[in-house]
Design a protein around this motif. Structure first.
Motif, PDB file in Angstrom:
ATOM      1  N   ALA A  92      72.883  35.678  43.666  1.00 24.01           N
ATOM      2  CA  ALA A  92      71.553  35.766  43.571  1.00 24.01           C
ATOM      3  C   ALA A  92      71.220  36.857  44.687  1.00 24.01           C
ATOM      4  N   ASP A  93      70.195  37.961  44.317  1.00 27.73           N
ATOM      5  CA  ASP A  93      69.797  39.087  45.320  1.00 27.73           C
ATOM      6  C   ASP A  93      68.938  38.165  46.236  1.00 27.73           C
ATOM      7  N   ASN A  94      68.300  37.049  45.748  1.00 30.65           N
ATOM      8  CA  ASN A  94      67.293  36.289  46.435  1.00 30.65           C
ATOM      9  C   ASN A  94      68.039  35.306  47.227  1.00 30.65           C
ATOM     10  N   SER A  95      67.962  35.354  48.710  1.00 31.97           N
ATOM     11  CA  SER A  95      68.783  34.680  49.604  1.00 31.97           C
ATOM     12  C   SER A  95      68.320  33.077  49.462  1.00 31.97           C
ATOM     13  N   ALA A  96      67.047  32.890  49.081  1.00 28.56           N
ATOM     14  CA  ALA A  96      66.607  31.462  48.960  1.00 28.56           C
ATOM     15  C   ALA A  96      67.442  30.813  47.648  1.00 28.56           C
ATOM     16  N   ILE A  97      68.003  31.698  46.753  1.00 30.73           N
ATOM     17  CA  ILE A  97      68.881  31.091  45.678  1.00 30.73           C
ATOM     18  C   ILE A  97      70.217  30.870  45.913  1.00 30.73           C
ATOM     19  N   GLY A  98      70.607  32.286  46.431  1.00 29.33           N
ATOM     20  CA  GLY A  98      72.145  32.304  46.770  1.00 29.33           C
ATOM     21  C   GLY A  98      73.011  32.345  45.646  1.00 29.33           C
ATOM     22  N   LEU A  99      74.155  31.332  45.950  1.00 28.81           N
ATOM     23  CA  LEU A  99      75.039  31.376  44.579  1.00 28.81           C
ATOM     24  C   LEU A  99      74.510  30.370  43.734  1.00 28.81           C
TER      25      LEU A  99
END
Length: 120
Positions: A37-44
């Motif tokens: 994900a582009d959102n680092s709070a989500i990641g892989l």
């Protein structure tokens, strides 16, 4: 399921595979798509598609390395029923999922849930 035959005395239902839906992810056709994900709070994260009928097909159409946006097609199911699962890494806080058993449909491309960002 943990019964020996398909009689009512062993807890089986006349619907056959319906009685085994709790085991479906271990026995049915599956497709796994990993998404960074582009959102680092989500990641892989991973999308796991599960074909639920006797001949169901999981068709992945997204290509490795392809960037996808909300609502983009990543695949499809053919024939029979289907279900899916979204898997997030440990520590990702996801909230706001629809309540199970709701009598409404989620709109296509609509919000499913939200991930709490590290700044919240």
């Amino acid at each position: 399921p943990p019964f020996e035959d398909f009689t009512e005395s062993h807890g089986a239902l006349e619907e056959g595979e319906t009685a085994a839906q709790g085991y479906i992810t271990a026995t049915a056709t599956r497709a796994i798509i990993f998404i960074e994900a582009d959102n680092s709070a989500i990641g892989l994260m991973a999308f796991i598609g599960v074909g639920m009928a006797e001949v169901s097909t999981c068709d992945i159409t997204v290509k490795e390395g392809q960037h996808v946006e909300k609502g983009d097609q990543i695949g499809m199911f053919h024939f029979g029923g289907s279900t899916h699962c979204l898997m997030f890494r440990k520590g990702v806080e996801v909230h706001g999922f629809p309540k199970p058993g709701g009598e409404y449909n989620q709109p296509v491309r609509g919000e499913i849930a939200r991930v709490k960002s590290s700044s919240q």
